[in-house]
Scaffold this motif. Sequence first.
Motif, mmCIF file in Angstrom:
data_model
loop_
_atom_site.group_PDB
_atom_site.id
_atom_site.type_symbol
_atom_site.label_atom_id
_atom_site.label_comp_id
_atom_site.label_asym_id
_atom_site.label_seq_id
_atom_site.Cartn_x
_atom_site.Cartn_y
_atom_site.Cartn_z
ATOM 1 N N GLU A 200 0.937 -1.171 0.138
ATOM 2 C CA GLU A 200 -0.071 0.254 0.120
ATOM 3 C C GLU A 200 0.777 1.371 0.084
ATOM 4 O O GLU A 200 0.284 2.185 -0.391
ATOM 5 N N LEU A 201 2.108 1.093 0.397
ATOM 6 C CA LEU A 201 2.901 2.445 0.794
ATOM 7 C C LEU A 201 4.079 2.530 -0.137
ATOM 8 O O LEU A 201 4.727 1.408 -0.542
ATOM 9 N N ASN A 220 0.641 6.941 0.842
ATOM 10 C CA ASN A 220 -0.305 5.935 0.912
ATOM 11 C C ASN A 220 -0.994 5.815 -0.620
ATOM 12 O O ASN A 220 -1.744 6.622 -0.930
ATOM 13 N N THR A 222 -3.467 4.122 -1.193
ATOM 14 C CA THR A 222 -5.004 4.033 -0.834
ATOM 15 C C THR A 222 -5.586 5.453 -0.766
ATOM 16 O O THR A 222 -6.546 5.927 -1.341
ATOM 17 N N SER A 223 -5.020 5.968 0.320
ATOM 18 C CA SER A 223 -5.680 7.566 0.574
ATOM 19 C C SER A 223 -4.862 8.581 -0.192
ATOM 20 O O SER A 223 -5.316 9.784 -0.063
ATOM 21 N N TYR A 227 3.243 12.014 3.773
ATOM 22 C CA TYR A 227 3.655 12.229 4.965
ATOM 23 C C TYR A 227 4.899 11.791 5.219
ATOM 24 O O TYR A 227 5.618 10.931 4.460
ATOM 25 N N GLN A 277 5.436 1.149 13.195
ATOM 26 C CA GLN A 277 3.994 1.637 12.799
ATOM 27 C C GLN A 277 3.156 1.774 13.960
ATOM 28 O O GLN A 277 2.645 2.818 14.135
HETATM 29 C C1 LIG Z 1 -3.479 4.093 4.111
HETATM 30 O O1 LIG Z 1 -4.538 4.768 4.078
HETATM 31 C C2 LIG Z 1 -5.907 4.163 4.337
HETATM 32 C C3 LIG Z 1 -7.000 4.942 4.067
HETATM 33 O O2 LIG Z 1 -6.615 6.049 4.878
HETATM 34 C C4 LIG Z 1 -5.666 3.520 5.381
HETATM 35 O O3 LIG Z 1 -6.651 2.715 5.856
HETATM 36 C C5 LIG Z 1 -4.627 2.524 5.728
HETATM 37 O O4 LIG Z 1 -4.432 2.009 6.912
HETATM 38 C C6 LIG Z 1 -3.209 3.103 5.449
HETATM 39 N N1 LIG Z 1 -2.078 2.507 5.100
HETATM 40 C C7 LIG Z 1 -0.956 2.515 6.053
HETATM 41 C C8 LIG Z 1 -0.083 1.594 5.854
HETATM 42 O O5 LIG Z 1 -0.964 3.299 6.805
#
Ligand SMILES: *[C@@H]1O[C@H](CO)[C@@H](O)[C@H](O)[C@H]1NC(C)=O
Length: 1000
Positions: A200-201, A220, A222-223, A227, A277
């Motif tokens: 995802e990252l 990220n 997905t979002s 950061y 994390q």
């Molecule tokens: C990435 O963003 C999504 C949506 O905000 C979130 O659910 C997810 O935990 C994030 N992934 C990480 C690895 O931080």
Amino acid sequence: MTEFSTRRRSALEVFVCLCLVSLAYSFNIDLQHPVVFRGPDATFFGYSVLEHVHDNTRWIVVGAPRANSSFSSSVQSPGAVYKCRIRNNPEQRCTEMDLGRGQRESCGKTCQGDRNDEWMGVSLARQDKPNGKILACAHRWKNVYYESEYILPHGYCSVIPATLQGKSQPLIPCYEDHKKTYGEEHGSCQAGIAGVFTEELVIMGAPGSYYWTGTVKVFNMTSNTHYNLNQDNLSPRRYSYLGYAVTAGHFSSPNTIDVAAGAPQDSGVGKVSGFLQNLHHWFQMGSYFGSSLCAVDLNADGLSDLLVGAPMHSEIRDEGQVSVYLSSGNGVMEEVAILKGDNAYNAHFGECITSLGDIDEDGYQDVAIGAPKEDDYGGAVYIYHGDATVIVKKYSMRLSGRSINPTLQMFGQSISGNVDMDGNGYPALTLFAVACDRSRPVISVDISIFLPVSINITVPQCHEGPPHLNCFNVTVCMSFRGKHVPGHIELLYNLTADSDKRHKGLPPRVYFGNGGEQTVAVSQHFSLEINRQQCHQYTSFVRKEVKDVFAAIVFEAAYSLGKHFVDGHQDRDLPSLTPVLRWKKGEKIAAKNETWFEKNCLSEDCAADLSPWSSPGFMRNVSLNLTISNAGDDAYDTNIYFNFSREVHYINFLQREEKGISCMLVELDFLKCSIGFPFMRAQTKYHLSVLFDTSRLSGENETLLFLVHARSANPEHDSTLHDNTLELSIPLVHEVDTAITGVVSPTSFVYGNSVDRSRFVQLDDMECSFQPLNFTFQVINNGPSRLPGSTVDIRIPNRLAGNGADMFHIIDTQVSEGRGNCTRHRNPKPCTIPQDKESIFHTIFAFFTKSGRKVLDCDRPGRACLTISCSLSSQAKEEATSIDVRMLLNTEILQRDSSSVIQFVTRGHVQLDDRAVEVSTGLPEEISLVFEALHSQEPRGYVVGWIIAISLLVGILIFLLLAVLLWKMGFFRRHYREIIEAEKNRKDSDESWDWVQKSQ
Ligand SMILES: *[C@@H]1O[C@H](CO)[C@@H](O)[C@H](O)[C@H]1NC(C)=O
């Protein structure tokens, strides 16, 4: 922005090779068939490499950060990313990927990109999921919105679709609208110098942030947000370049993804930080360079372990090293190993570290470590294996760039692995300047040896071959398993009969009858298809003279891989690779099975009950007469073992009747007699006499010991074991003829006042004069046996009279060569001077009476004697031992004696040890040594005076006495006048006769 151009490179030719090698016990990288891809010169083609699979098409993605781009021809050397197809690419061509970027791209409100020298392809990463996307970065990409005033080297990354086609997604993590300050914050962060791509990252190292403190940028997917990992927790240290290397793994728990980043310039020595994390904090580890990182679960515990490269680590110059950290959860990392490759000069070992997946299929991940400057920039890659203890510290394989191609440079600068590149089911390894490899198929062989459960040797069962033989069938079957192994594989094997005996160097009990020829091993081969079993059958024969019917008969088949035949069409680009045998450390590639000889027993456990008993016969030879009885079942392979002294020698054995007894001298002191073959019948007795020669006994021992032990190969009940052993002890007596001789020196000496004192010995602080005397005795053993030991008693008369003082003082006794020792009687008062209790007259009297001879002999009764007792150790035949006695004689005591000659008779006597007897042949066992002490006969001065005085006095007295006597007798009153007158008258009367007148 030259800080990161330290990875300077000369023009390179680039190879991507598929290399496999068959290493006998290593694993499976083939170096024989490298597949080589070349890029344009001077483009750093291969600075980064990446394996990629999409839709069953296998690619090598290659970064060339100094290349010109055919899609942006006006940009100066922006770098390029190439894709090279592995199959169906006979010319081994690579094509540049179109990342869909314009000449001057617009990237934000205050953003104007400058792509000149942007170094596209400096890092490549692949999304960690099936059909993952690809990250390609250009850390020198600049924002020149503020024109010449502020050039902001933000760095730029592209997320390329898995298809390697179509528009890629731009990422400029350091860009923020209206930020124009260079140096502070993200102005010069140069993101993308290193990158990882989790599911995802997108994680990008940004070492230029905050005046080169550095940070790690995260996007990220997905979002769609950016950061910083260390937003709130900035390291105060500038110029530490955090983010120069990044990796991601499960450091805190198997389900979370954590990031570790290297800060190779931190405090000048480097540091690695990790961001957990779930805990939102950084952990830090000790000081070292952190310019390369690799997170990999080496010990298969679900947590990622971490390898940290310090390629500039120097002992002499830049040999480089890699530290291995074991992760135990929650970011607790413990350094467990340091790897150094060959520790070669200027090797830069650890410049690149990559997880390869489990290439040897042992359940543990394996890694490759590059040393790109080893061998004078030829480069090398080392393969290390994970195991339960984290890592095997010795590499299993070293791939040398020069040996792949002599023109190759910087082999091992970049490594990629963990993707099965040629579809053979094994992960592969791509290396810079090489992208190396396909793995060879690993096959597992199943081999079985079939044998009868047991072999009956009492009844010959074999109808083929020589008559009266026992035989049985041996069957060998083989098959193999593996992934994707086409065609046939040849499996060679070597079948050995009775291999345990052969390994011990003993003759095998069974053999293969091969057309009349006897062999104990056969070599054959199978040609097998995958998962198909084949068998071979052999007839094995039992040798006639088998003794050991109890040990298992083991058959062993060692096997190896032969040729691989592939039928039909072969892939032109990627010829099928020869498989390798699965190999486990320390294992021998062999299979075994065993069978037994059948036993003919009444009781269930086939227990024998043996008991030997014996009576020794005697002479110069010893004969042990033994009776062995078996009170139990048939006893197989029964043996009587004799342990005896090496001084006796086995001569022969006799059996009362022929019962198949045979004896063999195993060692000089160990005899083994085999009783009855093949077994000793139940409830039987065997008689046996064994002769030993005893003529060479040394006599060191008092007894002659024979240990007799009976054993059969059957089990025997504990309750009956006690009578299996017999201990025979024969007492020994030694016959000897001893003799003693001796000398004394001097044999005579003079003592007395007139003798010069210097002729005597004076002891410290003593006024006595001592006469030294030396005795030597010699004891000879004239045989015939060894004399085990003896005692010599030396007796010396010590006193003149029964109550007198001791005259002798022993200084030393010595036995030759230390073969014995003597008792030492110390005289507490060696210098005793008897009191002159006598008057001078006594002295004078003594002087006048000193005329006699005195004999002092210990054999005469009432003598006080000094006894020296010497015990001598053993004496061989004809061997002599001497005893020296040095002593002093106190002459002061002699002087008080009235004798003028004193004769001392000293006696020596040998006495034998209990273990020996004297067989006298007339040689003396006793000796007497005589010496004499002679008085000088001269009295002392004052005595002489006295004697003269007394003599004078006595003379005068005698004269006076005589005179008185004479006077008393009237000697002086005689009538001389009358006589004279009468004479005159007689003359007058001469004329008369009257003169004859008698008296009146
Ligand atoms: C990435 O963003 C999504 C949506 O905000 C979130 O659910 C997810 O935990 C994030 N992934 C990480 C690895 O931080």
